[in-house]
Every structure is written in C-alpha cells, then in structure tokens.
Design an enzyme around this catalytic site. Structure first.
Site, PDB file in Angstrom:
ATOM      1  N   ASP A   1       0.869  -1.175   0.000  1.00 40.81           N
ATOM      2  CA  ASP A   1       0.000   0.000   0.000  1.00 40.81           C
ATOM      3  C   ASP A   1       0.906   1.225   0.000  1.00 40.81           C
ATOM      4  O   ASP A   1       1.863   1.299   0.773  1.00 40.81           O
ATOM      5  CB  ASP A   1      -0.869  -0.004   1.262  1.00 40.81           C
ATOM      6  CG  ASP A   1      -2.316   0.314   0.974  1.00 40.81           C
ATOM      7  OD1 ASP A   1      -2.570   1.380   0.399  1.00 40.81           O
ATOM      8  OD2 ASP A   1      -3.179  -0.490   1.356  1.00 40.81           O
TER       9      ASP A   1
ATOM     10  N   ASP B   1      -3.215   4.530  -2.393  1.00 40.04           N
ATOM     11  CA  ASP B   1      -4.336   4.864  -1.526  1.00 40.04           C
ATOM     12  C   ASP B   1      -4.913   6.253  -1.822  1.00 40.04           C
ATOM     13  O   ASP B   1      -4.161   7.203  -2.070  1.00 40.04           O
ATOM     14  CB  ASP B   1      -3.805   4.829  -0.076  1.00 40.04           C
ATOM     15  CG  ASP B   1      -4.862   5.136   0.948  1.00 40.04           C
ATOM     16  OD1 ASP B   1      -5.735   4.285   1.148  1.00 40.04           O
ATOM     17  OD2 ASP B   1      -4.821   6.230   1.563  1.00 40.04           O
TER      18      ASP B   1
ATOM     19  N   GLU C   1      -6.515   3.153  -5.973  1.00 36.98           N
ATOM     20  CA  GLU C   1      -7.804   3.072  -5.296  1.00 36.98           C
ATOM     21  C   GLU C   1      -8.701   4.213  -5.766  1.00 36.98           C
ATOM     22  O   GLU C   1      -8.486   5.374  -5.414  1.00 36.98           O
ATOM     23  CB  GLU C   1      -7.631   3.199  -3.775  1.00 36.98           C
ATOM     24  CG  GLU C   1      -8.962   3.028  -3.062  1.00 36.98           C
ATOM     25  CD  GLU C   1      -9.077   3.732  -1.715  1.00 36.98           C
ATOM     26  OE1 GLU C   1      -9.970   3.354  -0.946  1.00 36.98           O
ATOM     27  OE2 GLU C   1      -8.293   4.664  -1.431  1.00 36.98           O
TER      28      GLU C   1
ATOM     29  N   HIS D   1     -11.035  -3.759   2.965  1.00 35.23           N
ATOM     30  CA  HIS D   1     -11.028  -3.406   4.390  1.00 35.23           C
ATOM     31  C   HIS D   1     -11.878  -2.171   4.701  1.00 35.23           C
ATOM     32  O   HIS D   1     -11.895  -1.724   5.835  1.00 35.23           O
ATOM     33  CB  HIS D   1      -9.583  -3.169   4.833  1.00 35.23           C
ATOM     34  CG  HIS D   1      -8.967  -2.005   4.106  1.00 35.23           C
ATOM     35  ND1 HIS D   1      -8.701  -2.032   2.745  1.00 35.23           N
ATOM     36  CD2 HIS D   1      -8.619  -0.772   4.522  1.00 35.23           C
ATOM     37  CE1 HIS D   1      -8.211  -0.871   2.378  1.00 35.23           C
ATOM     38  NE2 HIS D   1      -8.147  -0.084   3.433  1.00 35.23           N
ATOM     39  N   ASP D   2     -12.521  -1.608   3.695  1.00 31.29           N
ATOM     40  CA  ASP D   2     -13.344  -0.413   3.915  1.00 31.29           C
ATOM     41  C   ASP D   2     -14.832  -0.666   3.709  1.00 31.29           C
ATOM     42  O   ASP D   2     -15.634   0.268   3.837  1.00 31.29           O
ATOM     43  CB  ASP D   2     -12.929   0.703   2.942  1.00 31.29           C
ATOM     44  CG  ASP D   2     -11.524   1.225   3.205  1.00 31.29           C
ATOM     45  OD1 ASP D   2     -11.117   1.253   4.382  1.00 31.29           O
ATOM     46  OD2 ASP D   2     -10.845   1.610   2.244  1.00 31.29           O
TER      47      ASP D   2
HETATM   48  C1  GLC Z   1      -8.272   4.652   1.824  1.00 31.37           C
HETATM   49  C2  GLC Z   1      -8.069   3.426   2.673  1.00 31.37           C
HETATM   50  C3  GLC Z   1      -8.787   3.634   3.973  1.00 31.37           C
HETATM   51  C4  GLC Z   1      -8.175   4.828   4.673  1.00 31.37           C
HETATM   52  C5  GLC Z   1      -8.206   6.055   3.774  1.00 31.37           C
HETATM   53  C6  GLC Z   1      -7.297   7.118   4.295  1.00 31.37           C
HETATM   54  O1  GLC Z   1      -9.598   4.840   1.460  1.00 31.37           O
HETATM   55  O2  GLC Z   1      -8.492   2.283   1.993  1.00 31.37           O
HETATM   56  O3  GLC Z   1      -8.741   2.499   4.797  1.00 31.37           O
HETATM   57  O4  GLC Z   1      -8.872   5.100   5.850  1.00 31.37           O
HETATM   58  O5  GLC Z   1      -7.744   5.766   2.474  1.00 31.37           O
HETATM   59  O6  GLC Z   1      -5.954   6.752   4.125  1.00 31.37           O
END
Ligand code: GLC
Length: 531
Positions: free
Chosen positions: A100, A202, A270, A331-332
C-alpha cells in the site's frame, strides 16, 4: 499459457490486512512473521500476488494509513529484515508482493509535518496545505473530511489551519510542491529496491485540491442518515484533472525501475468511480494506473440485470488496451458474505473469478467470513466514532484459522474480537471437499488452467430475472458461466451444449448439458462447450 499477457493480467491479487492475518508474537495484532508463516496457505489458494495494507511506522490513528515513516516497518509488525524474509519466501512460492502506498497524507507525527508545523517559515511549511482562518476566525472554506466534520484542523502554535481529507492526524501533503513529489518517488524506489513488485495507491482522488480553495457545492441528493461527507459534491477536493499528471509520474517511476531491473512493476489505484471518470485513471495512452480499482461489485445492488448491465458498460467504456479489474470486498466495506448472504457469496466468488480482468480477493472471503459483531466498547476504527454507523471494524476482524483459541489467530486477546460459537475456519473447511474454501481453490485452479476464463473475450449470453449467463472464449476454448442470483431455481432458456466443469455446490462436475439446464438456488455453473 499465451505469452501476450503480463503476469498481473492473468493473475489474481489477495489482499491481506496485516493487523488481522496472523499474530506470531502473541500481542493480539498480526505481524509480518505471521504472514510469512501463512504464505504456503496463500499460495495453496492459487493466487498470484499479495497486497499488504500498510505496515509502516504509524501512530495508528487510521490503523496504518497514517504513515510516520515511509521507509521502515512498524515494530508491531516486525523489522525490515522480517519484510525481506517475507518477500523472499513469497517469491520462492511464486507470489508477487504489492504494498500500500499512501501518498495523499502523512501522519501528523511524520518528521516532515513536525517540521512543517514548527513555524510558518520552515522550509517544509509548503509541503502541506496551510491556510489562514476566515475573517471571523472560522474555517478557510466549507471543505469536509471523509471521516466527518470540517476538513480543516487548527494549529495553535502557528495560528493557521491545515487541510486533511481524512483524520486530523492525517495532514494532506501538497502535491503541487515538486519537493513533495520527489520525496514520494523516493519512497516507491526504496521499496522496489527491496524487491516489491508493485503498489496499490491509496486515496488518490484526494491528491490535489483546488488552487483557489473554492467552496464545494452542496449535494441536493444528500439525506439525513447518509454519511456526512456526502453532503457536498467534492468538485474542488476530489478527482481534479491535475491528479492524472501525478499518477503518470508514479507510473514513470515504476516503469523506469522495471526497465533497469527487469520485470514490470504494477500500479493499482484506489478509486471509487465509474464511467469516464474511472477510465481517465488509466491515463493518456494507458500511461496512468495499470488498473484503477473497479468498485461497482462492492457498491451495486445484488441484481443479475443490473450487474450484467454494469459489466457491459464497463467493458464498453474501457479505453483501447486498458485492462479490467474486479473487486468484491476490501477493508473499507462490509464483507460480501454479509452483504449478499453466505449462499450468494459462492455465486459472487464464481462471478469474481470468471470475469475478464484481474480479480482481488479480500482475506477471509475465501472461507466466507462474515462481518464481525463489534460492541461499541470494542470499536477501534476512528470512523466508528466520527461517523457513527459507518465504522469499518466489522470487515477487519482476525482471520479465522481454526476453532482453537482466538480463532487460531493469536494466543492473546485479538485487537478485534473473533466471533463466538460456530464460525467458518480454514481448518474445518480444509476437511470439507464442498466448502467455500474448496470452491475458491477449484475456481482459481480452473481459471489458471483455462486462459479463456482470465483473458478470454466476454460476451453476454442470457440475462433474465435472477439469471446472469455469459460466455468466455480464447484460443478456440469456450465456456459458459451461468449464475443464479436468487434462492429459487432458474432454467437457462438458451441452449448451450457442453459439460459442467464446476458448480458452486461442487457436486455436479462432469454432467452433460444440452438443451435446457436448471440452476438450483444460489447456484452458479461453468460449462465447457462441446458435444
Ligand atoms: C483509503 C483506505 C482507507 C483509509 C483512507 C485514508 O480509502 O483504503 O482504509 O482510511 O484511504 O488513508
């Protein structure tokens, strides 16, 4: 295997949330040696790459997505040597390693921010986004944080606000500053030099903000009960056109490394978008992300017609040469087995692993893990507090290895609870030839042995009520995938002659089908054309 496709185009990515995978040192939190010890299991699934959510030093305000040093490992997860061992073991098993990469923000405890906030004339002041208060002392504008509330945090010592798209301990970096850009390219190089095969980038939509700090307009569709962040349309804080140049810069850094050291490095971004906005992230001439994430199977209603329509529109919108990507969980977001039910989760697995493009499997989905039930006093995710009801702990619970103590995850009480009573485990499913785990292994093996299922063409075949059927074809091999999205039986109306090579129920392989074929409740089948 046809040669013209790269490893990641045929490959399957397995996402590990390191805090929750395997705890080797009995502190209740997963770690790198724990992951390394489970890599044989991961390889045995038949996947090609692991993506690790953040493992870097961090005060853990957002569980590692608040990085305080990009070039080290959090002691809770281990050491750089542990990381090297993980990479070595993964590579020896034929698994690539993706990390990541969190470029939008650092932790407020990162030395860059510590310097930046030390005084208004510090050389690193412009590495972050600082603004004066409004004349009435209020926020500089109306921008909101994804985690709830205003996106501005006050710094008492220097008398200015800093911008943070997420937690107040996650100040946004200023990507308009060339020094920031260069420092962040060094991060990519550092990990590639340690053998990393690629990155998941991310929160890239937040990388750049409006230069004149205009207010975001209100969202007329927002209703009470929706996430507070959605009450504005983030036109000045999300997906600005400038972002694409930054992504292209990351890609150039990867490509340069790949050329010098052999082997393409993979860049996944992402993004939660659709249509042209999503496609723009492939970049001009596909020089952006190899794949921006395609999150529609996470967001869409679980409906055969809607999903079929989406697959077609996504395929049609892909730029020439752009490679598809599919995700059903991460994970979100709530786990697939909780969103659609354990029965339909099998259908979802078959869909995910028979679509054209690169699928991502979220750890635990291969045993049908469901969302954890987290009592308020055990909630850990900051979002659970800032936006009640939207917390992400339920999908981050420990991997359920066995029925032993703490699900075989740890000898200590885990950082998030494992379920009470009966629950899915790797150990029990290993013994059951019709388990979810067996289905995943069968699907992955089939996909690996038949290029038609990974890289073959996609053509809709029949869509009606709960039925979604499509054909995949490559090099003269042809397969029908027929999925029943409902809990009643459904008949395929259009004849397709062949032999069933896999059913989600794992009990009718080898059956000849010609003319009509019936799907039982929650059943999907793959049929090899023939006869
Ligand atoms: C992305 C991650 C998430 C995190 C956010 C801030 O969306 O997947 O888990 O809280 O970024 O870094």
């Amino acid at each position: 295997m046809s040669e013209e496709h790269l490893w990641w185009q045929k490959g399957v990515v397995y996402q590990i949330y390191p805090r929750s995978f395997a705890d080797s040192n009995g502190d209740g939190v997963g770690d790198l040696p724990g992951i390394t010890g489970k890599l044989e299991y991961v390889a045995s699934l038949g996947v090609d790459a692991v993506w690790l959510s953040p493992i870097f030093p961090s005060p853990m305000a957002d569980f590692g997505y608040d990085v305080s040093d990009y070039m080290d490992i959090h002691p809770m997860f281990g050491t750089l040597e542990d990381f090297d061992s993980l990479v070595e073991k993964a590579h020896s098993l034929g698994l690539k390693v993706l990390l990541d990469y969190v470029p939008n923000h650092t932790s407020d405890e990162h030395e860059w921010f510590v310097e930046s906030r030390s005084s208004r004339d510090n050389p690193k002041r412009e590495w972050y986004i600082w603004r004066d208060a409004a004349p009435d002392g209020g926020f500089p504008n109306n921008w909101l944080s994804e985690f709830g509330g205003a996106a501005w945090a006050w710094d008492e010592a220097t008398g200015q606000y800093y911008y943070r798209a997420y937690h107040e301990k996650q100040p946004d970096l200023n990507w308009r500053n060339p020094e920031v850009r260069e420092a962040m390219m060094d991060v990519l190089r550092f990990w590639m030099n340690r053998g990393v095969d690629g990155f998941r980038v991310d929160a890239v939509n937040h990388l750049v903000e409006d230069e004149s700090f205009r207010d975001d307009p209100p969202n007329p569709e927002w209703r009470e009960g929706d996430a507070p962040y959605l009450s504005r349309i983030p036109v000045h804080t999300s997906n600005l056109p400038e972002t694409h140049a930054e992504v292209a810069g990351m890609r150039r850094t990867l490509d340069a490394h790949g050329e010098a050291h052999g082997g393409e490095r993979l860049l996944i971004g992402e993004v939660y978008l659709s249509g042209d906005e999503l496609m723009a992230y492939y970049g001009e001439a596909n020089a952006g992300f190899h794949m921006p994430t395609n999150m529609e199977l996470v967001r869409a209603a679980w409906d055969a017609r809607k999903i079929s329509a989406y697959i077609e529109s996504y395929e049609a919108a892909l730029p020439e040469g752009a490679w598809p990507n599919w995700v059903v969980g991460n994970h979100d977001n709530g786990r697939i087995a909780s969103r659609v039910g354990v029965g339909q989760a099998r259908v979802a697995a078959m869909l995910l692993l028979t679509l054209r493009g690169t699928p991502t499997i979220y750890y635990g989905d291969e045993i049908g893990m469901t969302d954890g039930d987290i009592p308020p006093e055990l909630e850990r995710d900051p979002v659970a507090k800032s936006s009640p009801g939207f917390g992400r702990d339920p999908e981050r619970t420990p991997m359920q290895w066995s029925e032993g103590e703490n699900g075989g995850f740890s000898t200590a009480e885990p950082w998030l609870p494992v379920p009470d009573g009966n629950f899915a485990t790797v150990e029990s499913q290993e013994k059951d030839s019709r388990s979810m785990l067996a289905l995943y292994r069968n699907l992955l093996a089939l996909r690996r042995s038949e290029d038609a299922l990974s890289v073959g063409s996609y053509a809709p075949f029949e869509v009606r009520d709960d039925l979604l059927a499509f054909v995949r074809e490559h090099g003269g091999r042809r397969f029908l995938v027929a999925l029943n999205f409902g809990d009643g039986s459904v008949d395929l109306g259009t004849p397709f002659g062949g032999r069933i090579v896999l059913s989600t129920h794992l009990d009718r392989e080898g059956e000849d089908v010609s003319g009509s074929v019936s799907l039982r409740a929650n059943e999907g089948i793959v049929v090899e054309a023939g006869g």
